[in-house]
Design a protein around this motif. Structure first.
Motif, mmCIF file in Angstrom:
data_model
loop_
_atom_site.group_PDB
_atom_site.id
_atom_site.type_symbol
_atom_site.label_atom_id
_atom_site.label_comp_id
_atom_site.label_asym_id
_atom_site.label_seq_id
_atom_site.Cartn_x
_atom_site.Cartn_y
_atom_site.Cartn_z
ATOM 1 N N TRP A 60 -29.485 6.605 -15.746
ATOM 2 C CA TRP A 60 -30.790 6.381 -16.367
ATOM 3 C C TRP A 60 -31.936 7.025 -15.586
ATOM 4 O O TRP A 60 -33.088 6.595 -15.695
ATOM 5 C CB TRP A 60 -31.074 4.881 -16.576
ATOM 6 C CG TRP A 60 -29.897 4.059 -17.017
ATOM 7 C CD1 TRP A 60 -28.664 4.517 -17.418
ATOM 8 C CD2 TRP A 60 -29.817 2.639 -17.123
ATOM 9 N NE1 TRP A 60 -27.855 3.476 -17.741
ATOM 10 C CE2 TRP A 60 -28.528 2.304 -17.575
ATOM 11 C CE3 TRP A 60 -30.718 1.610 -16.870
ATOM 12 C CZ2 TRP A 60 -28.091 1.004 -17.794
ATOM 13 C CZ3 TRP A 60 -30.296 0.301 -17.083
ATOM 14 C CH2 TRP A 60 -28.997 0.005 -17.540
ATOM 15 N N ASN A 118 -35.983 2.304 -3.965
ATOM 16 C CA ASN A 118 -35.017 2.065 -5.057
ATOM 17 C C ASN A 118 -35.554 0.956 -5.962
ATOM 18 O O ASN A 118 -36.493 0.242 -5.587
ATOM 19 C CB ASN A 118 -33.621 1.714 -4.514
ATOM 20 C CG ASN A 118 -33.629 0.413 -3.749
ATOM 21 O OD1 ASN A 118 -33.638 -0.659 -4.343
ATOM 22 N ND2 ASN A 118 -33.672 0.490 -2.430
ATOM 23 N N GLY A 119 -34.932 0.831 -7.121
ATOM 24 C CA GLY A 119 -35.471 -0.081 -8.128
ATOM 25 C C GLY A 119 -35.409 -1.544 -7.715
ATOM 26 O O GLY A 119 -36.327 -2.324 -7.987
ATOM 27 N N SER A 120 -34.305 -1.941 -7.055
ATOM 28 C CA SER A 120 -34.179 -3.337 -6.619
ATOM 29 C C SER A 120 -35.345 -3.672 -5.700
ATOM 30 O O SER A 120 -35.957 -4.745 -5.792
ATOM 31 C CB SER A 120 -32.878 -3.549 -5.833
ATOM 32 O OG SER A 120 -31.791 -2.975 -6.500
ATOM 33 N N TYR A 156 -31.870 -7.810 -15.661
ATOM 34 C CA TYR A 156 -31.246 -7.201 -14.477
ATOM 35 C C TYR A 156 -32.336 -6.533 -13.657
ATOM 36 O O TYR A 156 -33.098 -5.715 -14.173
ATOM 37 C CB TYR A 156 -30.186 -6.171 -14.885
ATOM 38 C CG TYR A 156 -29.573 -5.465 -13.697
ATOM 39 C CD1 TYR A 156 -28.529 -6.049 -12.979
ATOM 40 C CD2 TYR A 156 -30.050 -4.228 -13.269
ATOM 41 C CE1 TYR A 156 -27.979 -5.417 -11.875
ATOM 42 C CE2 TYR A 156 -29.504 -3.591 -12.162
ATOM 43 C CZ TYR A 156 -28.465 -4.190 -11.472
ATOM 44 O OH TYR A 156 -27.925 -3.561 -10.373
ATOM 45 N N HIS A 157 -32.389 -6.902 -12.360
ATOM 46 C CA HIS A 157 -33.446 -6.340 -11.513
ATOM 47 C C HIS A 157 -32.887 -5.745 -10.229
ATOM 48 O O HIS A 157 -33.676 -5.381 -9.352
ATOM 49 C CB HIS A 157 -34.491 -7.428 -11.220
ATOM 50 C CG HIS A 157 -35.044 -8.023 -12.485
ATOM 51 N ND1 HIS A 157 -35.923 -7.340 -13.303
ATOM 52 C CD2 HIS A 157 -34.788 -9.206 -13.112
ATOM 53 C CE1 HIS A 157 -36.203 -8.090 -14.365
ATOM 54 N NE2 HIS A 157 -35.523 -9.219 -14.281
ATOM 55 N N GLU A 228 -38.033 -7.137 -18.027
ATOM 56 C CA GLU A 228 -37.961 -5.722 -18.399
ATOM 57 C C GLU A 228 -38.586 -5.628 -19.794
ATOM 58 O O GLU A 228 -37.984 -6.107 -20.751
ATOM 59 C CB GLU A 228 -36.508 -5.256 -18.502
ATOM 60 C CG GLU A 228 -35.682 -5.380 -17.250
ATOM 61 C CD GLU A 228 -34.192 -5.531 -17.561
ATOM 62 O OE1 GLU A 228 -33.513 -4.518 -17.746
ATOM 63 O OE2 GLU A 228 -33.714 -6.682 -17.643
ATOM 64 N N ASP A 262 -40.709 -5.037 -14.914
ATOM 65 C CA ASP A 262 -39.727 -4.167 -14.277
ATOM 66 C C ASP A 262 -39.456 -3.015 -15.239
ATOM 67 O O ASP A 262 -38.695 -3.160 -16.196
ATOM 68 C CB ASP A 262 -38.453 -4.973 -13.990
ATOM 69 C CG ASP A 262 -37.325 -4.094 -13.455
ATOM 70 O OD1 ASP A 262 -37.496 -2.861 -13.383
ATOM 71 O OD2 ASP A 262 -36.265 -4.656 -13.110
ATOM 72 N N LYS A 291 -36.072 5.193 -10.693
ATOM 73 C CA LYS A 291 -35.192 6.023 -11.525
ATOM 74 C C LYS A 291 -35.840 7.338 -11.974
ATOM 75 O O LYS A 291 -35.838 8.306 -11.229
ATOM 76 C CB LYS A 291 -34.677 5.222 -12.711
ATOM 77 C CG LYS A 291 -33.695 4.111 -12.307
ATOM 78 C CD LYS A 291 -32.946 3.565 -13.472
ATOM 79 C CE LYS A 291 -32.050 2.399 -13.117
ATOM 80 N NZ LYS A 291 -30.731 2.773 -12.633
HETATM 81 C C1 LIG Z 1 -34.442 -2.703 -14.962
HETATM 82 C C2 LIG Z 1 -33.835 -2.388 -13.635
HETATM 83 N N1 LIG Z 1 -34.407 -2.892 -12.538
HETATM 84 C C3 LIG Z 1 -33.915 -2.631 -11.299
HETATM 85 C C4 LIG Z 1 -32.801 -1.844 -11.154
HETATM 86 C C5 LIG Z 1 -32.253 -1.579 -9.778
HETATM 87 O O1 LIG Z 1 -32.502 -0.248 -9.415
HETATM 88 P P1 LIG Z 1 -31.680 0.412 -8.224
HETATM 89 O O2 LIG Z 1 -30.299 0.596 -8.715
HETATM 90 O O3 LIG Z 1 -32.385 1.707 -7.977
HETATM 91 O O4 LIG Z 1 -31.769 -0.506 -7.064
HETATM 92 C C6 LIG Z 1 -32.167 -1.306 -12.276
HETATM 93 C C7 LIG Z 1 -30.963 -0.483 -12.142
HETATM 94 O O5 LIG Z 1 -30.252 -0.210 -13.075
HETATM 95 C C8 LIG Z 1 -32.699 -1.594 -13.556
HETATM 96 O O6 LIG Z 1 -32.136 -1.135 -14.674
#
Ligand SMILES: Cc1ncc(COP(=O)(O)O)c(C=O)c1O
Length: 457
Positions: A60, A118-120, A156-157, A228, A262, A291
């Motif tokens: 993604w 990163n996203g997390s 999911y975060h 999200e 998110d 992402k």
């Molecule tokens: C909505 C959302 N938030 C957070 C994350 C986490 O991102 P990362 O994998 O870069 O830690 C994701 C990953 O798929 C995601 O879809």
């Protein structure tokens, strides 16, 4: 060494030393991991010269296609000038330029940019800032009560502890439950499996009632609500019903707690708008991005917030209000330069305008999948289309997990030149923004064939 023995040796070394994410390594007793050696535009090429559509945009992240010349140019230019420097009390041009551009694109009240990688982490930063904000504005005694975050089932975060604590994807995270902090979960607006047995015609967004209840009862114990907007990705590509985000935001704002969006997955055009929040016109207190930010080339993430929240941390050092959070690669200049280049591509190639016909084609085309008996639900938004497979359409009974349908779809997809990574029995396309009409036609055709073949086998 001939090419095939080179790759065989590398694959042997992979088996010996590597541990891949979200992968049952035992599967490699049956087959090798997919060995990708190069990429161009929407295509990935394996070590035997086979070509695959990057149908999920490399988890993604890819937007403008792989190895885009302007992205390559930005990395090359920046890497010969400044590769990395820590970002604590240090700054650099790409970091500043990117912040200016993000602020100009996001809703006007989101004027502060905090980098991570990163996203997390972008989500963790938002939660930590939110909690510390209350601590510093309400005083320690009261703020100890602000220990609750509200999040969604199937939200999911990410996979770090804080992100897992607010994720509603127990099938990934339940092993770690003893370590996760308290978070209050509200139902997902999963219309196909509506928790209130309603349907889209009669929907009064009843699934927000539990949110109303907890906000009513415990508003002063809550830090914020994380969601999200428009599309719950990893939870099953669940598209929110019309009016859902507006109603949720209005309840959250009335209760006076923070709203965290998110947009790690939905940001940067994937839903047809630069940010998914534009579908609703809602402005959150925090916006988390990653992402697509760097077109999937360099790790970078952003947490954007308001001046009000920023000012709650702004004081003489000895008052102890500093935000003590940072990572080695925070605001890496290469990553920032690439993100600036990616945003320029949006402008120069009028990407959001150009993808309108592609989105219409994908969203119309996806409906043909209803012809397949095993397809129980078809949903989509922007460049995302998803197909939920069921054993029985009438009862909506899922396939037995022993069948491992998703894995079979993945394998059959590879045969057809597609990289599909189903989420359980939800097969989805999450497409780059660079696709031509013929690409979308082919992708839809091939995906249709894959689902039909595997589901009737
Ligand atoms: C909505 C959302 N938030 C957070 C994350 C986490 O991102 P990362 O994998 O870069 O830690 C994701 C990953 O798929 C995601 O879809």
């Amino acid at each position: 060494m001939c090419t095939s023995s080179k790759y065989n040796n590398l694959l042997r070394a992979d088996r010996q030393h590597l541990w891949h994410p979200y992968t049952q390594m035992k599967d490699f007793e049956q087959r090798d991991p997919l060995f990708i050696v190069s990429a161009k535009g929407p295509f990935l090429y394996d070590h035997e010269g086979r070509c695959y559509y990057d149908s999920i945009s490399s988890w993604w992240s890819n937007l403008h296609g792989h190895c885009h010349p302007k992205i390559i140019e930005a990395i090359t230019r920046q890497s010969s000038k400044l590769d990395h420097v820590h970002f604590a009390a240090t700054t650099h041009e790409p970091g500043i330029e990117l912040a200016q551009q993000l602020v100009s694109l996001a809703p006007s009240s989101l004027s502060r940019v905090f980098y991570s990688d990163n996203g997390s982490t972008a989500c963790e930063v938002a939660m930590k800032m939110s909690f510390q904000y209350w601590l510093q504005t309400e005083g320690e005694r009261d703020a100890k009560k602000r220990h609750i975050f509200i999040s969604l089932d199937r939200g999911y975060h990410g996979d770090t502890f804080g992100a897992m604590s607010v994720s509603g994807t127990s099938w990934y995270h339940s092993s770690f439950s003893p370590f996760l902090f308290e978070s209050f979960r509200i139902p997902s607006p999963y219309c196909y499996r509506c928790p209130y047995n309603s349907n889209i015609e009669r929907c009064g967004i009843e699934c927000l009632m539990p949110l109303g209840k907890i906000l009513n009862e415990k508003a002063d114990e809550i830090s914020g609500v994380i969601v999200e907007p428009m599309l719950q990705g990893a939870g099953g590509m669940i598209v929110h019903p019309r009016g859902y985000i507006e109603k949720l935001a209005s309840m959250v704002k009335t209760a006076g707690v923070h709203l965290i969006f998110d947009e790690v997955a939905t940001g940067f055009g994937r839903t047809g708008k630069m940010f998914a929040l534009e579908h609703s016109g809602v402005t959150p207190d925090f916006l988390c991005l990653s992402k697509g930010l760097t077109n999937g080339t360099m790790p970078l993430a952003v947490t954007m917030t308001t001046e009000d929240i920023y000012m709650a941390f702004y004081d003489d050092f000895h008052k102890g209000k500093t935000f003590f959070h940072g990572h080695t690669y925070t605001g890496n200049p290469l990553a920032c330069a690439v993100a600036v280049a990616s945003l320029k591509i949006f402008e120069e190639e009028a990407v959001l305008e150009r993808i309108k016909p592609a989105i219409a084609q994908l969203q119309q085309g996806k409906d043909n999948f209803n012809e397949i008996d095993a397809v129980g639900d078809v949903r989509g938004i922007g460049m995302v289309a998803a197909f939920e497979l069921v054993q029985n359409r009438g009862s909506r009974e899922p396939f037995s997990s022993e069948k491992r349908l998703g894995w079979q779809i993945y394998l059959e997809g590879l045969e057809k030149g597609l990289i599909l990574r189903p989420l359980g029995d939800v097969i989805y396309l999450l497409l780059p923004l660079c696709l031509e009409k013929t690409d979308i036609e082919r992708l839809l055709e091939k995906t249709f064939e894959v689902i039909q073949k595997v589901s009737t086998a």
